[in-house]
Design an enzyme around this catalytic site. Structure first.
Site, PDB file in Angstrom:
ATOM      1  N   ASP A 212       0.736  -1.210  -0.190  1.00  0.00           N
ATOM      2  CA  ASP A 212      -0.073  -0.019  -0.012  1.00  0.00           C
ATOM      3  C   ASP A 212       0.904   1.256   0.046  1.00  0.00           C
ATOM      4  O   ASP A 212       0.521   2.326   0.609  1.00  0.00           O
ATOM      5  CB  ASP A 212      -1.057   0.079   1.078  1.00  0.00           C
TER       6      ASP A 212
ATOM      7  N   LYS B 168      -7.759  -4.817   4.902  1.00  0.00           N
ATOM      8  CA  LYS B 168      -6.564  -4.356   5.398  1.00  0.00           C
ATOM      9  C   LYS B 168      -5.394  -5.539   5.120  1.00  0.00           C
ATOM     10  O   LYS B 168      -4.325  -5.279   4.651  1.00  0.00           O
ATOM     11  CB  LYS B 168      -6.746  -4.200   7.138  1.00  0.00           C
TER      12      LYS B 168
ATOM     13  N   VAL C 107       3.220   0.209   4.390  1.00  0.00           N
ATOM     14  CA  VAL C 107       2.376   1.158   5.377  1.00  0.00           C
ATOM     15  C   VAL C 107       0.808   0.136   5.510  1.00  0.00           C
ATOM     16  O   VAL C 107       0.432  -0.185   4.538  1.00  0.00           O
ATOM     17  CB  VAL C 107       2.447   2.371   4.967  1.00  0.00           C
ATOM     18  N   THR C 108       0.362   0.813   6.546  1.00  0.00           N
ATOM     19  CA  THR C 108       0.904   1.238   7.749  1.00  0.00           C
ATOM     20  C   THR C 108       1.383   0.105   8.600  1.00  0.00           C
ATOM     21  O   THR C 108       0.769  -0.939   8.638  1.00  0.00           O
ATOM     22  CB  THR C 108       0.314   2.250   8.657  1.00  0.00           C
TER      23      THR C 108
ATOM     24  N   GLU D  65      -4.548  -0.703  -1.586  1.00  0.00           N
ATOM     25  CA  GLU D  65      -5.865  -0.813  -0.905  1.00  0.00           C
ATOM     26  C   GLU D  65      -6.751   0.141  -1.750  1.00  0.00           C
ATOM     27  O   GLU D  65      -6.389   1.298  -1.929  1.00  0.00           O
ATOM     28  CB  GLU D  65      -5.766  -0.328   0.744  1.00  0.00           C
TER      29      GLU D  65
ATOM     30  N   LYS E 297      -6.877  -4.764  -3.118  1.00  0.00           N
ATOM     31  CA  LYS E 297      -7.556  -5.475  -2.264  1.00  0.00           C
ATOM     32  C   LYS E 297      -8.447  -4.540  -1.447  1.00  0.00           C
ATOM     33  O   LYS E 297      -7.926  -3.247  -1.304  1.00  0.00           O
ATOM     34  CB  LYS E 297      -6.347  -5.909  -1.210  1.00  0.00           C
TER      35      LYS E 297
ATOM     36  N   CYS F  21      -2.243  -2.423   7.796  1.00  0.00           N
ATOM     37  CA  CYS F  21      -2.304  -3.290   6.490  1.00  0.00           C
ATOM     38  C   CYS F  21      -1.156  -4.309   6.622  1.00  0.00           C
ATOM     39  O   CYS F  21      -1.217  -5.414   6.367  1.00  0.00           O
ATOM     40  CB  CYS F  21      -2.363  -2.402   5.258  1.00  0.00           C
TER      41      CYS F  21
ATOM     42  N   GLN G  34       7.672 -13.990  21.881  1.00  0.00           N
ATOM     43  CA  GLN G  34       7.294 -15.318  22.141  1.00  0.00           C
ATOM     44  C   GLN G  34       7.832 -16.196  21.128  1.00  0.00           C
ATOM     45  O   GLN G  34       7.261 -17.129  20.551  1.00  0.00           O
ATOM     46  CB  GLN G  34       5.820 -15.533  22.039  1.00  0.00           C
TER      47      GLN G  34
HETATM   48  N1  TIU Z   1      -2.692   0.399   4.271  1.00  0.00           N
HETATM   49  C1  TIU Z   1      -3.323   0.761   5.544  1.00  0.00           C
HETATM   50  O1  TIU Z   1      -2.374   0.319   6.483  1.00  0.00           O
HETATM   51  N2  TIU Z   1      -4.334   1.233   5.497  1.00  0.00           N
HETATM   52  C2  TIU Z   1      -4.793   1.852   6.529  1.00  0.00           C
HETATM   53  O2  TIU Z   1      -5.966   2.448   6.706  1.00  0.00           O
HETATM   54  N3  TIU Z   1      -4.093   2.390   7.225  1.00  0.00           N
HETATM   55  C3  TIU Z   1      -3.878   3.254   8.498  1.00  0.00           C
HETATM   56  O3  TIU Z   1      -3.127   3.420   9.345  1.00  0.00           O
HETATM   57  N4  TIU Z   1      -5.300   4.026   8.693  1.00  0.00           N
END
Ligand code: TIU
Length: 222
Positions: free
Chosen positions: A25, A133, A158-159, A73, A130, A163, A203
């Site tokens: 993303d 997430k 990210v993030t 996304e 996609k 995702c 873990q």
């Molecule tokens: N790609 C992804 O992480 N989508 C999000 O909406 N991330 C946020 O941190 N909001």
């Protein structure tokens, strides 16, 4: 066998043919002003710092002709794949589907939904669109990885805690061995990135491994 120094212990790659680079993303919607990330109230500049590091990994994988998977996304223009649990969240000025300065927020093919120019996929590289997430939810990613006999994933993007972590958990449940590149992932919240790295490797590596880009690049070169 390639061994990458990692947390919580070395990450072993039995065969370079079994590994793919996954870039999650890295879209204008999350990294540029006027996109979805900013509409949620975030400072998007934090995410831009990892672009050169992902470029280095991309160059290395391209140079070795290894599989590269980009994800993005986004939703269909009619929002038929965007549930109320996503669209109605938050008190944002611009919601998913509304028109912003880069086109409709988080809608596939809109200018703001594209992968950033610095990391544009080349012909032949896989791009997974996609709605969720996780990159496995309602996509053909698992089928594609099995078809290519890929068992190991090097994750970036990210993030970190949204995702990227969701995708890594989905992949781990499906039997894929995952390493998240510490300096090739970022969050709007530094404390969430740090917590994610720690919870992944705690873990005994409950979800997988983490390493720096340098550790990955050096190991791939030897
Ligand atoms: N790609 C992804 O992480 N989508 C999000 O909406 N991330 C946020 O941190 N909001």
């Amino acid at each position: 066998m390639i061994s990458i120094p990692a947390q919580p212990y070395n990450y072993e790659l039995p065969d370079l043919q079994k590994v793919a680079l996954v870039i999650i993303d890295m879209q204008r919607d999350f990294l540029e002003i006027g996109g979805f990330g900013e509409s949620l109230g975030n400072d998007v500049s934090r995410l831009q710092t990892i672009i050169p590091t992902i470029q280095q990994l991309l160059t290395s994988f391209r140079g070795k002709n290894l599989p590269i998977i980009h994800t993005r996304e986004g939703h269909q223009p009619d929002l038929s794949d965007c549930p109320p649990s996503k669209i109605n969240r938050g008190k944002t000025t611009l919601k998913i589907g509304d028109t912003g300065p880069m086109g409709r927020i988080l809608i596939l093919e809109e200018p703001g939904n594209n992968i950033i120019p610095q990391l544009q996929p080349l012909p032949g590289e896989i791009v997974i669109s996609k709605p969720g997430k996780g990159a496995f939810y309602k996509t053909f990613l698992e089928h594609l990885l099995r078809e290519k006999n890929i068992t190991h994933l090097i994750l970036t993007g990210v993030t970190t805690e949204v995702c990227v972590q969701t995708t890594m958990r989905e992949a781990n449940d499906r039997g894929f061995e995952c390493l998240l590149v510490e300096d090739a992932t970022e969050s709007y919240f530094p404390q969430f990135k740090q917590a994610t790295l720690e919870m992944i490797t705690a873990q005994g590596g409950i979800i997988g491994w983490t390493a720096t880009a340098q550790q990955v690049l050096q190991a791939l070169e030897t």
